[in-house]
Design a protein around this motif. Structure first.
Motif, PDB file in Angstrom:
ATOM      1  N   VAL A 184       2.080 -12.339   2.152  1.00  0.00           N
ATOM      2  CA  VAL A 184       1.026 -11.913   3.075  1.00  0.00           C
ATOM      3  C   VAL A 184       0.369 -10.679   2.466  1.00  0.00           C
ATOM      4  O   VAL A 184       1.048  -9.699   2.152  1.00  0.00           O
ATOM      5  CB  VAL A 184       1.621 -11.633   4.475  1.00  0.00           C
ATOM      6  CG1 VAL A 184       0.619 -10.923   5.365  1.00  0.00           C
ATOM      7  CG2 VAL A 184       2.050 -12.958   5.127  1.00  0.00           C
ATOM      8  N   ALA A 185      -0.955 -10.761   2.270  1.00  0.00           N
ATOM      9  CA  ALA A 185      -1.642  -9.730   1.487  1.00  0.00           C
ATOM     10  C   ALA A 185      -2.746  -9.061   2.291  1.00  0.00           C
ATOM     11  O   ALA A 185      -3.780  -9.680   2.567  1.00  0.00           O
ATOM     12  CB  ALA A 185      -2.220 -10.367   0.219  1.00  0.00           C
ATOM     13  N   ASN A 186      -2.506  -7.806   2.639  1.00  0.00           N
ATOM     14  CA  ASN A 186      -3.551  -7.034   3.313  1.00  0.00           C
ATOM     15  C   ASN A 186      -3.915  -5.774   2.526  1.00  0.00           C
ATOM     16  O   ASN A 186      -5.084  -5.433   2.396  1.00  0.00           O
ATOM     17  CB  ASN A 186      -3.103  -6.642   4.727  1.00  0.00           C
ATOM     18  CG  ASN A 186      -4.260  -6.072   5.534  1.00  0.00           C
ATOM     19  OD1 ASN A 186      -5.216  -6.780   5.826  1.00  0.00           O
ATOM     20  ND2 ASN A 186      -4.208  -4.789   5.851  1.00  0.00           N
ATOM     21  N   THR A 187      -2.894  -5.101   1.969  1.00  0.00           N
ATOM     22  CA  THR A 187      -3.125  -3.804   1.322  1.00  0.00           C
ATOM     23  C   THR A 187      -4.001  -3.951   0.074  1.00  0.00           C
ATOM     24  O   THR A 187      -3.888  -4.930  -0.663  1.00  0.00           O
ATOM     25  CB  THR A 187      -1.768  -3.178   0.936  1.00  0.00           C
ATOM     26  OG1 THR A 187      -0.938  -3.174   2.095  1.00  0.00           O
ATOM     27  CG2 THR A 187      -1.921  -1.763   0.432  1.00  0.00           C
ATOM     28  N   VAL A 193      -6.893   1.086   0.380  1.00  0.00           N
ATOM     29  CA  VAL A 193      -6.774   0.725   1.802  1.00  0.00           C
ATOM     30  C   VAL A 193      -5.338   0.329   2.127  1.00  0.00           C
ATOM     31  O   VAL A 193      -4.858  -0.715   1.680  1.00  0.00           O
ATOM     32  CB  VAL A 193      -7.706  -0.451   2.186  1.00  0.00           C
ATOM     33  CG1 VAL A 193      -7.583  -0.761   3.679  1.00  0.00           C
ATOM     34  CG2 VAL A 193      -9.144  -0.147   1.831  1.00  0.00           C
ATOM     35  N   GLY A 194      -4.653   1.194   2.886  1.00  0.00           N
ATOM     36  CA  GLY A 194      -3.276   0.889   3.288  1.00  0.00           C
ATOM     37  C   GLY A 194      -3.130   1.001   4.792  1.00  0.00           C
ATOM     38  O   GLY A 194      -3.293   0.027   5.523  1.00  0.00           O
ATOM     39  N   CYS A 199      -3.051  -5.126  -3.442  1.00  0.00           N
ATOM     40  CA  CYS A 199      -1.962  -4.491  -4.192  1.00  0.00           C
ATOM     41  C   CYS A 199      -0.724  -4.321  -3.315  1.00  0.00           C
ATOM     42  O   CYS A 199      -0.812  -4.412  -2.091  1.00  0.00           O
ATOM     43  CB  CYS A 199      -2.413  -3.157  -4.768  1.00  0.00           C
ATOM     44  SG  CYS A 199      -2.956  -1.983  -3.545  1.00  0.00           S
ATOM     45  N   ILE A 236       7.454   3.480   4.769  1.00  0.00           N
ATOM     46  CA  ILE A 236       6.081   3.308   4.267  1.00  0.00           C
ATOM     47  C   ILE A 236       5.536   1.927   4.621  1.00  0.00           C
ATOM     48  O   ILE A 236       4.426   1.798   5.143  1.00  0.00           O
ATOM     49  CB  ILE A 236       6.035   3.527   2.731  1.00  0.00           C
ATOM     50  CG1 ILE A 236       6.392   4.984   2.399  1.00  0.00           C
ATOM     51  CG2 ILE A 236       4.658   3.176   2.175  1.00  0.00           C
ATOM     52  CD1 ILE A 236       6.531   5.274   0.918  1.00  0.00           C
ATOM     53  N   GLU A 286       4.916  -1.967   6.232  1.00  0.00           N
ATOM     54  CA  GLU A 286       4.720  -2.509   7.601  1.00  0.00           C
ATOM     55  C   GLU A 286       4.218  -1.429   8.554  1.00  0.00           C
ATOM     56  O   GLU A 286       4.553  -1.436   9.742  1.00  0.00           O
ATOM     57  CB  GLU A 286       6.021  -3.092   8.161  1.00  0.00           C
ATOM     58  CG  GLU A 286       6.560  -4.271   7.420  1.00  0.00           C
ATOM     59  CD  GLU A 286       5.706  -5.506   7.551  1.00  0.00           C
ATOM     60  OE1 GLU A 286       5.190  -5.760   8.648  1.00  0.00           O
ATOM     61  OE2 GLU A 286       5.543  -6.202   6.546  1.00  0.00           O
ATOM     62  N   ALA A 304       3.307   2.860   8.109  1.00  0.00           N
ATOM     63  CA  ALA A 304       4.113   4.069   7.870  1.00  0.00           C
ATOM     64  C   ALA A 304       4.658   4.611   9.197  1.00  0.00           C
ATOM     65  O   ALA A 304       4.121   4.311  10.267  1.00  0.00           O
ATOM     66  CB  ALA A 304       3.248   5.119   7.180  1.00  0.00           C
ATOM     67  N   ILE A 335       2.198   6.011  11.506  1.00  0.00           N
ATOM     68  CA  ILE A 335       1.384   5.026  12.238  1.00  0.00           C
ATOM     69  C   ILE A 335       2.173   4.522  13.456  1.00  0.00           C
ATOM     70  O   ILE A 335       1.617   4.344  14.539  1.00  0.00           O
ATOM     71  CB  ILE A 335       0.982   3.847  11.307  1.00  0.00           C
ATOM     72  CG1 ILE A 335       0.188   4.367  10.098  1.00  0.00           C
ATOM     73  CG2 ILE A 335       0.210   2.769  12.064  1.00  0.00           C
ATOM     74  CD1 ILE A 335      -1.090   5.112  10.424  1.00  0.00           C
TER      75      ILE A 335
HETATM   76  C1  FAD Z   1       8.123  -2.029  -1.161  1.00  0.00           C
HETATM   77  C2  FAD Z   1       6.764  -2.279  -0.544  1.00  0.00           C
HETATM   78  C3  FAD Z   1       6.421  -3.571  -0.150  1.00  0.00           C
HETATM   79  C4  FAD Z   1       5.147  -3.835   0.378  1.00  0.00           C
HETATM   80  N1  FAD Z   1       4.790  -5.133   0.686  1.00  0.00           N
HETATM   81  C5  FAD Z   1       3.531  -5.393   1.156  1.00  0.00           C
HETATM   82  C6  FAD Z   1       3.107  -6.746   1.413  1.00  0.00           C
HETATM   83  O1  FAD Z   1       3.874  -7.709   1.235  1.00  0.00           O
HETATM   84  N2  FAD Z   1       1.835  -6.950   1.850  1.00  0.00           N
HETATM   85  C7  FAD Z   1       0.950  -5.924   2.048  1.00  0.00           C
HETATM   86  O2  FAD Z   1      -0.188  -6.180   2.441  1.00  0.00           O
HETATM   87  N3  FAD Z   1       1.322  -4.634   1.795  1.00  0.00           N
HETATM   88  C8  FAD Z   1       2.579  -4.348   1.362  1.00  0.00           C
HETATM   89  N4  FAD Z   1       2.959  -3.049   1.082  1.00  0.00           N
HETATM   90  C9  FAD Z   1       1.992  -1.973   1.271  1.00  0.00           C
HETATM   91  C10 FAD Z   1       2.256  -1.185   2.544  1.00  0.00           C
HETATM   92  O3  FAD Z   1       1.999  -1.957   3.677  1.00  0.00           O
HETATM   93  C11 FAD Z   1       1.387   0.088   2.474  1.00  0.00           C
HETATM   94  O4  FAD Z   1       1.974   0.889   1.466  1.00  0.00           O
HETATM   95  C12 FAD Z   1       1.345   0.830   3.789  1.00  0.00           C
HETATM   96  O5  FAD Z   1       0.510   0.165   4.701  1.00  0.00           O
HETATM   97  C13 FAD Z   1       0.821   2.264   3.605  1.00  0.00           C
HETATM   98  O6  FAD Z   1      -0.375   2.240   2.902  1.00  0.00           O
HETATM   99  P1  FAD Z   1      -0.583   3.189   1.616  1.00  0.00           P
HETATM  100  O7  FAD Z   1       0.586   3.046   0.727  1.00  0.00           O
HETATM  101  O8  FAD Z   1      -1.930   2.906   1.076  1.00  0.00           O
HETATM  102  O9  FAD Z   1      -0.536   4.646   2.202  1.00  0.00           O
HETATM  103  P2  FAD Z   1      -1.746   5.473   2.855  1.00  0.00           P
HETATM  104  O10 FAD Z   1      -2.440   4.688   3.882  1.00  0.00           O
HETATM  105  O11 FAD Z   1      -2.558   6.089   1.777  1.00  0.00           O
HETATM  106  O12 FAD Z   1      -0.913   6.613   3.572  1.00  0.00           O
HETATM  107  C14 FAD Z   1      -0.096   7.492   2.802  1.00  0.00           C
HETATM  108  C15 FAD Z   1       0.721   8.325   3.758  1.00  0.00           C
HETATM  109  O13 FAD Z   1      -0.153   9.134   4.547  1.00  0.00           O
HETATM  110  C16 FAD Z   1       0.385   9.296   5.828  1.00  0.00           C
HETATM  111  N5  FAD Z   1      -0.581   8.815   6.829  1.00  0.00           N
HETATM  112  C17 FAD Z   1      -1.386   7.731   6.750  1.00  0.00           C
HETATM  113  N6  FAD Z   1      -2.123   7.596   7.866  1.00  0.00           N
HETATM  114  C18 FAD Z   1      -1.786   8.629   8.673  1.00  0.00           C
HETATM  115  C19 FAD Z   1      -2.206   9.052   9.968  1.00  0.00           C
HETATM  116  N7  FAD Z   1      -3.125   8.363  10.666  1.00  0.00           N
HETATM  117  N8  FAD Z   1      -1.637  10.157  10.496  1.00  0.00           N
HETATM  118  C20 FAD Z   1      -0.704  10.858   9.800  1.00  0.00           C
HETATM  119  N9  FAD Z   1      -0.272  10.504   8.574  1.00  0.00           N
HETATM  120  C21 FAD Z   1      -0.801   9.418   8.016  1.00  0.00           C
HETATM  121  C22 FAD Z   1       1.699   8.503   5.859  1.00  0.00           C
HETATM  122  O14 FAD Z   1       2.757   9.372   5.548  1.00  0.00           O
HETATM  123  C23 FAD Z   1       1.541   7.511   4.754  1.00  0.00           C
HETATM  124  O15 FAD Z   1       2.778   7.093   4.210  1.00  0.00           O
HETATM  125  C24 FAD Z   1       4.225  -2.766   0.557  1.00  0.00           C
HETATM  126  C25 FAD Z   1       4.598  -1.464   0.197  1.00  0.00           C
HETATM  127  C26 FAD Z   1       5.841  -1.216  -0.351  1.00  0.00           C
HETATM  128  C27 FAD Z   1       6.200   0.191  -0.738  1.00  0.00           C
END
Ligand code: FAD
Length: 386
Positions: free
Chosen positions: A124-127, A131-132, A156, A364, A366, A368, A371
């Motif tokens: 499942v790919a959203n990130t 954009v996370g 990614c 981090i 599903e 953070a 969130i």
């Molecule tokens: C091992 C692993 C597996 C993953 N598998 C998948 C997958 O299968 N499919 C998929 O789509 N994605 C996947 N991801 C991505 C994951 O869902 C994202 O990393 C996550 O949504 C956070 O996005 P980001 O890393 O871009 O962090 P960012 O959005 O840049 O945020 C970085 C940090 O900022 C802080 N932050 C963010 N927003 C706020 C806020 N509103 N208020 C306060 N603090 C905040 C939090 O501490 C956060 O950790 C995976 C990640 C990892 C590490």
């Protein structure tokens, strides 16, 4: 809520524990850690045990269990290996759930039976790069050209993409407006022989080895109306609902890992004597508090699963509570184990460092922990009329 388990549930739980502690599974856990390769042999065996379609309808080959039963198994898998649990969860609570909940009958028939048999994996790919957490803000574009949808963009940090034959991908199909994210979920085939699909790389990670984390690009990928999962411009409900479901399972993944670290810490600290007394005895309040946090997180995960099964109106909040508590318990418990082992923890490949590195990802993915706190706090405001 009654969590006194039935005989069937106790048996399911015990079987999962026995399976995960068997010599062959322990060898696969070590192999995944050492080689960092996807655990194909384990997944085949997990499929044979019925662990890849725990809550999926038996019509598609699933076990048709309620979600709480599934959590009993997921918790045991995570207690032995957080990484192998992630591989199992991506299949069950992300891919299978999204397809079963939002798919048409032909989509379910095409993917679910093979996914449940372990003949095929989904992701499942959203990130995206950039954009996370702001998950509605995705940029991967789907443009209508005649009867085709042409997809362009990059995703990614996608777990299992390198071994997957299909992906649920979020794509922008309209401009984002207030209350309307303008995204659509596409269920598409992926793989090295699929035109327009590219596996850019498999990341090198610090933990959860064996669960591949990938970047993929779609370049003029040709999809059709038939690839839409759910409704056109209805992508956000697909992802939001799927992540809500999955958060309960990630909560129990955190609990499983926390329990693993806790048990190891208890054994080690009982045997290690400093100043004439065991470290355990000198750390009793800290250890009791940790035990309390793990048990509380477990109850929150079970509650969330029970709410999910009953479509309870507070199930979204319960899922966030479970995810937050499980992630934080995993982090604290692995850090406690690391700290109590002293310098031995700092040696490469020490068990305490392995578990800590596994835990660091849980707050981090599903959504953070921040969130989850936002979701919970907003619900509190709503309920109090704020
Ligand atoms: C091992 C692993 C597996 C993953 N598998 C998948 C997958 O299968 N499919 C998929 O789509 N994605 C996947 N991801 C991505 C994951 O869902 C994202 O990393 C996550 O949504 C956070 O996005 P980001 O890393 O871009 O962090 P960012 O959005 O840049 O945020 C970085 C940090 O900022 C802080 N932050 C963010 N927003 C706020 C806020 N509103 N208020 C306060 N603090 C905040 C939090 O501490 C956060 O950790 C995976 C990640 C990892 C590490």
């Amino acid at each position: 809520m009654d969590f006194s388990f039935s005989e069937e549930q106790v048996l399911l739980h015990e079987n999962a524990r026995k399976f995960m502690r068997s010599v062959k599974v322990q060898a696969w856990i070590e192999e995944a850690y050492q080689t960092k390769e996807f655990p194909h042999a384990f997944m085949r065996e997990a499929a044979a045990q019925g662990y890849l379609g725990m809550s999926t309808n038996p019509k598609y080959g699933g076990s048709g269990l309620n979600f709480l039963d599934a959590l009993l198994v997921f918790g045991e898998i995570a207690r032995e290996s957080c990484a192998l649990a992630l591989c199992v969860l991506v299949q069950n609570t992300l891919f299978n759930f999204a397809v079963e909940t939002f798919g048409r009958e032909d989509q379910k028939q095409k993917y679910l039976p093979r996914a449940i048999k372990g003949e095929f994996f989904g992701c499942v790919a959203n990130t995206e790069p950039g954009v996370g957490s702001d998950a509605k803000n995705i940029k991967l574009k789907a443009e209508r050209r005649g009867d085709k949808w042409i997809l362009n963009g990059t995703k990614c940090f996608i777990t299992s993409a390198s071994v997957a034959g299909a992906a649920v991908v979020s794509a922008r199909t309209a401009r984002r407006q207030s209350g309307k994210p303008g995204t659509t979920a596409f269920l598409i085939d992926i793989g090295s022989d699929v035109p327009g699909y590219y596996l850019d790389r498999v990341e090198e990670k610090i933990g959860q080895h064996g669960a591949p984390l990938c970047q993929v690009t779609l370049m003029d990928y040709e999809a059709t109306e038939k690839n839409i999962l759910g409704k056109l411009h209805g992508g956000w409900p697909v992802f939001n609902r799927t992540f809500q479901h999955s958060r309960c399972a990630i909560g129990i993944q955190g609990v499983g890992l926390a329990q693993h670290a806790f048990n190891e810490m208890a054994v080690y600290t009982k045997g290690r004597v400093v100043f004439g007394e065991s470290i355990f005895k000198q750390s009793m309040p800290e250890i009791a508090e940790m035990h309390c946090e793990i048990q509380a997180a477990r109850v929150l995960a079970y509650t969330a699963a029970d709410f999910e099964t009953r479509s309870h109106p507070q199930s979204a909040e319960a899922a966030s509570l479970a995810k937050l508590a499980g992630a934080e318990a995993a982090l604290k418990s692995t850090l406690l184990f690391f700290q109590k082992c002293g310098a031995m923890s700092y040696i490469l490949h020490s068990l305490s460092s392995r578990l800590l590195f596994d835990a660091l990802a849980i707050p981090i993915y599903e959504g953070a922990s921040e969130i989850q706190r936002l979701i919970i706090a907003r619900r509190i405001l709503q309920k109090s009329g704020g």
